[in-house]
Design a protein around this motif. Structure first.
Motif, PDB file in Angstrom:
ATOM      1  N   TYR A 156      24.857  46.967  -0.423  1.00 47.54           N
ATOM      2  CA  TYR A 156      25.610  45.398  -0.369  1.00 47.54           C
ATOM      3  C   TYR A 156      25.138  44.616  -0.908  1.00 47.54           C
ATOM      4  O   TYR A 156      25.247  44.495  -2.147  1.00 47.54           O
ATOM      5  CB  TYR A 156      23.648  45.142   0.912  1.00 47.54           C
ATOM      6  N   PHE A 157      26.709  43.937  -0.693  1.00 47.52           N
ATOM      7  CA  PHE A 157      27.280  42.809  -1.985  1.00 47.52           C
ATOM      8  C   PHE A 157      27.734  41.888  -0.853  1.00 47.52           C
ATOM      9  O   PHE A 157      27.857  41.760   0.654  1.00 47.52           O
ATOM     10  CB  PHE A 157      28.598  43.463  -1.888  1.00 47.52           C
ATOM     11  N   ASN A 158      27.366  41.047  -2.123  1.00 43.14           N
ATOM     12  CA  ASN A 158      27.089  39.400  -1.568  1.00 43.14           C
ATOM     13  C   ASN A 158      28.557  38.837  -2.358  1.00 43.14           C
ATOM     14  O   ASN A 158      27.599  38.918  -3.327  1.00 43.14           O
ATOM     15  CB  ASN A 158      25.911  38.716  -0.975  1.00 43.14           C
ATOM     16  N   CYS A 212      30.558  39.971  -4.216  1.00 47.23           N
ATOM     17  CA  CYS A 212      31.219  40.551  -5.211  1.00 47.23           C
ATOM     18  C   CYS A 212      30.706  40.518  -6.095  1.00 47.23           C
ATOM     19  O   CYS A 212      31.088  41.053  -7.288  1.00 47.23           O
ATOM     20  CB  CYS A 212      32.733  39.942  -5.723  1.00 47.23           C
ATOM     21  N   CYS A 243      34.636  46.132  -2.250  1.00 47.98           N
ATOM     22  CA  CYS A 243      34.266  47.293  -2.127  1.00 47.98           C
ATOM     23  C   CYS A 243      35.449  48.290  -1.738  1.00 47.98           C
ATOM     24  O   CYS A 243      35.186  49.248  -1.680  1.00 47.98           O
ATOM     25  CB  CYS A 243      33.558  46.760  -1.297  1.00 47.98           C
ATOM     26  N   THR A 301      34.691  40.011  -0.664  1.00 44.48           N
ATOM     27  CA  THR A 301      33.870  40.565  -1.302  1.00 44.48           C
ATOM     28  C   THR A 301      34.309  42.273  -0.043  1.00 44.48           C
ATOM     29  O   THR A 301      34.202  43.312  -0.552  1.00 44.48           O
ATOM     30  CB  THR A 301      32.984  40.872  -0.647  1.00 44.48           C
ATOM     31  N   THR A 302      34.907  42.428   0.541  1.00 44.69           N
ATOM     32  CA  THR A 302      35.173  43.695   1.414  1.00 44.69           C
ATOM     33  C   THR A 302      36.234  44.098   0.976  1.00 44.69           C
ATOM     34  O   THR A 302      36.008  44.940   0.591  1.00 44.69           O
ATOM     35  CB  THR A 302      36.070  42.720   2.757  1.00 44.69           C
ATOM     36  N   VAL A 355      29.256  44.447   3.289  1.00 45.93           N
ATOM     37  CA  VAL A 355      28.648  43.157   2.570  1.00 45.93           C
ATOM     38  C   VAL A 355      29.353  41.438   3.701  1.00 45.93           C
ATOM     39  O   VAL A 355      28.508  42.291   5.106  1.00 45.93           O
ATOM     40  CB  VAL A 355      30.442  43.090   2.229  1.00 45.93           C
TER      41      VAL A 355
END
Length: 414
Positions: A375-377, A379, A362, A358-359, A321
């Protein structure tokens, strides 16, 4: 719904706003009805849309439903020590027979960690958060603990970790939090932490690799590696390696690697296309703090992808993230330029609660169950750099990391 906002979310449409004199209420079984105080009447249908709606889902964690002496429902928020006759779930009501699906993204850059955990009970879940004594790590640990998880604050400074634990307990005395010493700049410390955690005979459902340093002066660790590389990446690699058996036994389990968008501005291979340890752990004359940070964050994504490839068959998934841009945290203390830039950008940055979102997404959201390697940004899933998607580089980095740890194994045994 009306004009209700709960936990930072506004789930109203303009057409759903009630006319003056109307009030929204709910029955014990979750159906909404509407009271007209001017005409002193009630009805099931919304006075403007004609729709019937119902309340769905469990109450937010920490809330209880009670009945007063007149038989009316009211709600008790034990976390914030308040009562209300307004059902906290009204922000999330749904049409009984919706005419069209909603296209709105559920979460975005304004979402907070607490928003995502609304209605979530994590009782029985065990979580480790590295670097949890301040900033994003603290908000991550706090949010999880306030929703029932047993959270281990894994920090280099145990005094600060204990103070962070006290703050969480002051907020909710029933929270389950522990402080343990973990110095990622020492592979021996990582080993001792893993041994101490395993001695507790606890499962491990969520491991959040959050700790990091930014723009630090060049130093070598006790393991003869550049400190940014070891703290941000290799220490976490060793930690996951030592705890992977517990993760597998606790499946379904998740690992979350905190990376950064800055991973896009670097490479970790030499001109021939091979991994170069001199780039990952440079000499003092070749060191630039920002570049070292970028490279370590690229390593985090590559590691997360390879970890997911290796462990997902056993029920352990991993995602990386990006928490947010130019966020004010303790990371800035080593570089005055960053402090200046933050001062200029502060009106446009995220809060720590938003940075943790976002953490938390995930780590907990049901829709990511059994899904990893992403991979997230904000959310939202997005593609990392081409280099971060390179499976050959990811495998090579894993092998190099194992070798670096193994070469120091004899030193760790002494």
């Amino acid at each position: 719904m009306a004009a209700l906002k709960y936990a930072g979310l506004d789930d109203t449409d303009s057409e759903d706003e009630l006319p003056p004199g109307w009030e929204e209420r709910s029955t014990k079984d979750g159906w909404l009805y509407y009271a007209n105080h001017i005409e002193e009447k009630t009805q099931w249908e919304h006075p403007k849309t004609g729709k019937r709606k119902r309340v769905v889902g469990d109450l937010p964690y920490g809330w209880e439903q009670e009945t007063d002496e007149n038989g009316h429902l009211y709600f008790v928020d034990h976390l914030n020590k308040r009562t209300t006759y307004l059902d906290p779930r009204l922000a999330f009501t749904v049409d009984d027979n919706p005419s069209k699906p909603s296209t709105r993204q559920k979460y975005d850059g304004n979402t907070t960690a607490i928003d995502i955990l609304q209605g979530c009970d994590l009782t029985g879940k065990v979580v480790i958060v590295t670097g949890a004594n301040s900033g994003i790590g603290f908000e991550t640990a706090r949010s999880l603990a306030l929703h029932g998880a047993l959270v281990v604050l894994a920090c280099r400074n145990v005094a600060r970790a204990t103070e962070a634990m006290r703050k969480i307990l002051d907020e909710w005395h029933k929270a389950k939090v522990e402080a343990m010493t973990l110095d990622l700049s020492s592979l021996r410390s990582v080993q001792r932490f893993a041994e101490a955690f395993k001695a507790k005979n606890l499962p491990l459902h969520i491991l959040i690799c959050n700790a990091g340093v930014f723009a630090s002066p060049w130093t070598l660790t006790a393991d003869d590696l550049e400190s940014t590389f070891q703290v941000n990446y290799l220490g976490h690699f060793h930690l996951v390696q030592l705890l992977q058996d517990v993760l597998r036994q606790s499946a379904p389990a998740r690992v979350v690697m905190v990376s950064s968008e800055s991973h896009r501005f670097t490479d970790i291979k030499d001109t021939s296309g091979k991994l170069d340890l001199n780039l990952l752990s440079p000499s003092k004359s070749e060191y630039w703090g920002m570049l070292a940070y970028n490279r370590s964050k690229l390593c985090n994504i590559l590691f997360s992808n390879e970890l997911n490839r290796r462990l997902s068959p056993y029920g352990v998934t991993s995602n990386a993230v990006h928490p947010g841009n130019m966020m004010y945290s303790a990371l800035h203390r080593n570089w005055w330029v960053y402090t200046l830039l933050f001062t200029l950008a502060r009106p446009f940055t995220k809060s720590m609660q938003q940075g943790a979102a976002t953490t938390i997404y995930c780590a907990t959201t049901p829709e990511l169950e059994s899904l990893g390697g992403m991979y997230f940004n904000n959310c939202c899933r997005c593609l990392p750099s081409q280099e971060a998607q390179n499976e050959v580089t990811a495998a090579a980095l894993w092998e190099l990391s194992e070798r670096l740890v193994q070469e120091r194994a004899g030193r760790l045994a002494n």
